[in-house]
Design an enzyme around this catalytic site. Structure first.
Site, mmCIF file in Angstrom:
data_model
loop_
_atom_site.group_PDB
_atom_site.id
_atom_site.type_symbol
_atom_site.label_atom_id
_atom_site.label_comp_id
_atom_site.label_asym_id
_atom_site.label_seq_id
_atom_site.Cartn_x
_atom_site.Cartn_y
_atom_site.Cartn_z
ATOM 1 N N ASP A 147 -1.468 108.910 60.476
ATOM 2 C CA ASP A 147 -2.121 107.660 60.122
ATOM 3 C C ASP A 147 -3.573 107.794 60.615
ATOM 4 O OD1 ASP A 147 -2.242 104.794 59.461
ATOM 5 O OD2 ASP A 147 -2.418 104.520 61.627
ATOM 6 N N LEU A 148 -4.480 106.975 60.084
ATOM 7 C CA LEU A 148 -5.896 107.146 60.459
ATOM 8 C C LEU A 148 -6.327 106.128 61.526
ATOM 9 C CD1 LEU A 148 -8.599 108.563 59.962
ATOM 10 C CD2 LEU A 148 -8.959 107.068 57.990
ATOM 11 N N ASP A 149 -6.397 104.852 61.119
ATOM 12 C CA ASP A 149 -6.862 103.817 62.045
ATOM 13 C C ASP A 149 -5.832 103.609 63.159
ATOM 14 O OD1 ASP A 149 -8.132 101.592 63.185
ATOM 15 O OD2 ASP A 149 -7.105 100.210 61.856
ATOM 16 N N THR A 154 -11.058 102.329 63.993
ATOM 17 C CA THR A 154 -11.859 101.573 63.031
ATOM 18 C C THR A 154 -11.453 100.100 63.052
ATOM 19 O OG1 THR A 154 -10.421 102.766 61.504
ATOM 20 C CG2 THR A 154 -12.767 103.182 61.318
ATOM 21 N N LYS A 199 -3.431 95.235 61.498
ATOM 22 C CA LYS A 199 -3.433 96.684 61.681
ATOM 23 C C LYS A 199 -2.373 97.356 60.810
ATOM 24 C CE LYS A 199 -5.627 96.684 66.165
ATOM 25 N NZ LYS A 199 -5.536 96.978 67.598
ATOM 26 N N GLY A 200 -2.786 98.352 60.065
ATOM 27 C CA GLY A 200 -1.867 99.098 59.209
ATOM 28 C C GLY A 200 -1.489 98.381 57.929
ATOM 29 N N VAL A 201 -2.058 97.187 57.734
ATOM 30 C CA VAL A 201 -1.699 96.338 56.593
ATOM 31 C C VAL A 201 -2.782 96.473 55.507
ATOM 32 C CG1 VAL A 201 -1.369 93.915 55.954
ATOM 33 C CG2 VAL A 201 -0.485 94.749 58.120
ATOM 34 N N SER A 208 -2.811 107.088 55.107
ATOM 35 C CA SER A 208 -3.405 105.822 55.561
ATOM 36 C C SER A 208 -3.391 104.768 54.466
ATOM 37 C CB SER A 208 -4.848 106.107 55.989
ATOM 38 O OG SER A 208 -5.611 104.927 56.061
ATOM 39 N N ALA A 209 -3.337 103.501 54.899
ATOM 40 C CA ALA A 209 -3.412 102.395 53.931
ATOM 41 C C ALA A 209 -4.845 102.163 53.469
ATOM 42 C CB ALA A 209 -2.893 101.121 54.587
ATOM 43 N N SER A 210 -5.822 102.798 54.150
ATOM 44 C CA SER A 210 -7.226 102.477 53.874
ATOM 45 C C SER A 210 -7.767 103.162 52.629
ATOM 46 C CB SER A 210 -8.097 102.870 55.063
ATOM 47 O OG SER A 210 -9.448 102.641 54.744
ATOM 48 N N LYS A 211 -8.433 102.367 51.798
ATOM 49 C CA LYS A 211 -9.113 102.936 50.626
ATOM 50 C C LYS A 211 -10.408 103.619 51.048
ATOM 51 C CE LYS A 211 -7.086 99.896 47.240
ATOM 52 N NZ LYS A 211 -7.181 98.804 46.302
ATOM 53 N N ASN A 212 -10.836 103.385 52.284
ATOM 54 C CA ASN A 212 -12.072 103.987 52.794
ATOM 55 C C ASN A 212 -11.815 105.272 53.573
ATOM 56 O OD1 ASN A 212 -14.120 101.932 51.997
ATOM 57 N ND2 ASN A 212 -12.833 100.598 53.240
ATOM 58 N N LYS A 256 3.184 100.474 53.619
ATOM 59 C CA LYS A 256 4.157 100.656 54.700
ATOM 60 C C LYS A 256 4.735 99.272 55.024
ATOM 61 C CE LYS A 256 0.985 104.088 56.633
ATOM 62 N NZ LYS A 256 -0.037 104.370 57.654
ATOM 63 N N GLU A 305 1.884 107.583 64.157
ATOM 64 C CA GLU A 305 1.647 106.237 63.623
ATOM 65 C C GLU A 305 1.525 105.208 64.741
ATOM 66 O OE1 GLU A 305 1.442 104.899 60.133
ATOM 67 O OE2 GLU A 305 0.966 103.295 61.528
ATOM 68 N N ASP A 306 0.554 104.285 64.594
ATOM 69 C CA ASP A 306 0.373 103.244 65.623
ATOM 70 C C ASP A 306 0.931 101.893 65.207
ATOM 71 O OD1 ASP A 306 -1.736 102.836 63.698
ATOM 72 O OD2 ASP A 306 -2.643 101.451 65.128
HETATM 73 P P1 B16 Z 1 -9.282 99.255 53.713
HETATM 74 P P2 B16 Z 1 -4.396 102.778 58.592
HETATM 75 C C1 B16 Z 1 -5.423 100.463 57.703
HETATM 76 O O1 B16 Z 1 -5.611 101.786 58.140
HETATM 77 C C2 B16 Z 1 -5.955 99.513 58.763
HETATM 78 O O2 B16 Z 1 -5.194 99.652 59.970
HETATM 79 C C3 B16 Z 1 -5.826 98.081 58.242
HETATM 80 O O3 B16 Z 1 -6.334 97.180 59.215
HETATM 81 C C4 B16 Z 1 -6.604 97.956 56.937
HETATM 82 O O4 B16 Z 1 -6.484 96.649 56.405
HETATM 83 C C5 B16 Z 1 -6.058 98.978 55.933
HETATM 84 O O5 B16 Z 1 -6.178 100.281 56.485
HETATM 85 C C6 B16 Z 1 -6.803 98.935 54.610
HETATM 86 O O6 B16 Z 1 -8.123 99.367 54.826
HETATM 87 O O7 B16 Z 1 -9.693 97.818 53.597
HETATM 88 O O8 B16 Z 1 -10.371 100.161 54.256
HETATM 89 O O9 B16 Z 1 -8.727 99.791 52.409
HETATM 90 O O10 B16 Z 1 -3.931 102.289 59.930
HETATM 91 O O11 B16 Z 1 -3.315 102.714 57.521
HETATM 92 O O12 B16 Z 1 -5.086 104.106 58.657
HETATM 93 MG MG MG Z 2 -2.865 102.609 61.867
#
Ligand code: B16
Ligand code: MG
Length: 216
Positions: free
Chosen positions: A10-12, A18, A46-48, A115-119, A146, A170-171
């Site tokens: 997982d990233l964040d 972040t 977080k993780g959402v 990771s859930a993040s699009k960034n 997730k 994973e956190d």
């Molecule tokens: P974005 P992870 C998650 O990262 C963050 O923990 C969560 O807070 C955030 O809403 C999600 O990515 C989406 O991020 O807005 O950048 O697409 O923990 O899955 O690495």
């Molecule tokens: Mg995370």
């Protein structure tokens, strides 16, 4: 020979923190909307996924919005978040992250970001660690958040290994649950009481003993 051939990160919260930038951007939006929001409330984000966070924020304020408005507000939050990411650099890697990634390279363990993040690609590039990963599965590639295991199963698939040959780092509880649902070995990052079901839990990656993990 270890049964583990790949590490899925997982990233964040695992590789970097972040969450504080997510918090600043959500807080700015919450203030604009007049919704009370603090760091404790931010824990639930977080993780959402981004849109689920948007819905949670509206719920915190007992507010509703149509889909178009939700997307407009979430886009605004993301623009601020991406602005804050401009200051991100290697100093914001979490303890032990770089060392574990280097060890993976030395030992020939495959690596993926899940990771859930699009960034995620932008963050990896700012941290200058893109080359440490053989695959990047992010919020642009998955359709199910997730605790659905999709992101991890895709990671294993892109690396050409079986899920049983992977370790998840994973956190978030949702991420731990995703691993459990597929019988994948999970290393929880954080406090054991917050991550029930993880096979082992360490405070951060600097406490990880890769040798013992590979014998597990
Ligand atoms: P974005 P992870 C998650 O990262 C963050 O923990 C969560 O807070 C955030 O809403 C999600 O990515 C989406 O991020 O807005 O950048 O697409 O923990 O899955 O690495
Ligand atoms: Mg995370």
């Amino acid at each position: 020979m270890s049964r583990f051939k790949a590490f899925l990160f997982d990233l964040d919260g695992v590789i970097c923190d972040t969450a504080k930038y997510h918090y600043l951007a959500w807080k700015r939006l919450a203030d604009m909307l007049g919704i009370p929001f603090d760091e404790k409330a931010n824990e639930a984000f977080k993780g959402v996924s981004r849109m689920r966070c948007m819905e949670l924020l509206l719920e915190f304020g007992n507010r509703t919005a149509d889909d178009e408005e939700k997307v407009r507000l979430a886009d605004m939050k993301n623009e601020w978040y991406v602005e804050y990411l401009h200051d991100l650099d290697r100093s914001e890697l979490l303890p032990g992250a770089l060392e574990v990634l280097e060890e993976c390279r030395r030992r020939g363990i495959k690596t993926a970001i899940c990771s859930a993040s699009k960034n995620a690609p932008l963050i990896l590039s700012r941290l200058e660690i893109t080359d440490y990963f053989d695959a990047v599965i992010d919020g642009n590639k998955v359709t199910k958040a997730k605790p659905d295991p999709e992101v991890f199963l895709l990671g294993a698939k892109e690396l050409g290994v079986e899920p049983a040959e992977c370790v998840i780092f994973e956190d978030s509880l949702a991420g731990v649950q995703a691993g459990i649902s597929e019988n994948i070995f999970v290393v929880g990052i954080g406090k054991p009481e917050n991550l029930p079901g993880a096979d082992i839990v360490v405070e951060n990656l600097s406490y990880l003993d890769v040798d013992s993990l590979l014998k597990a």
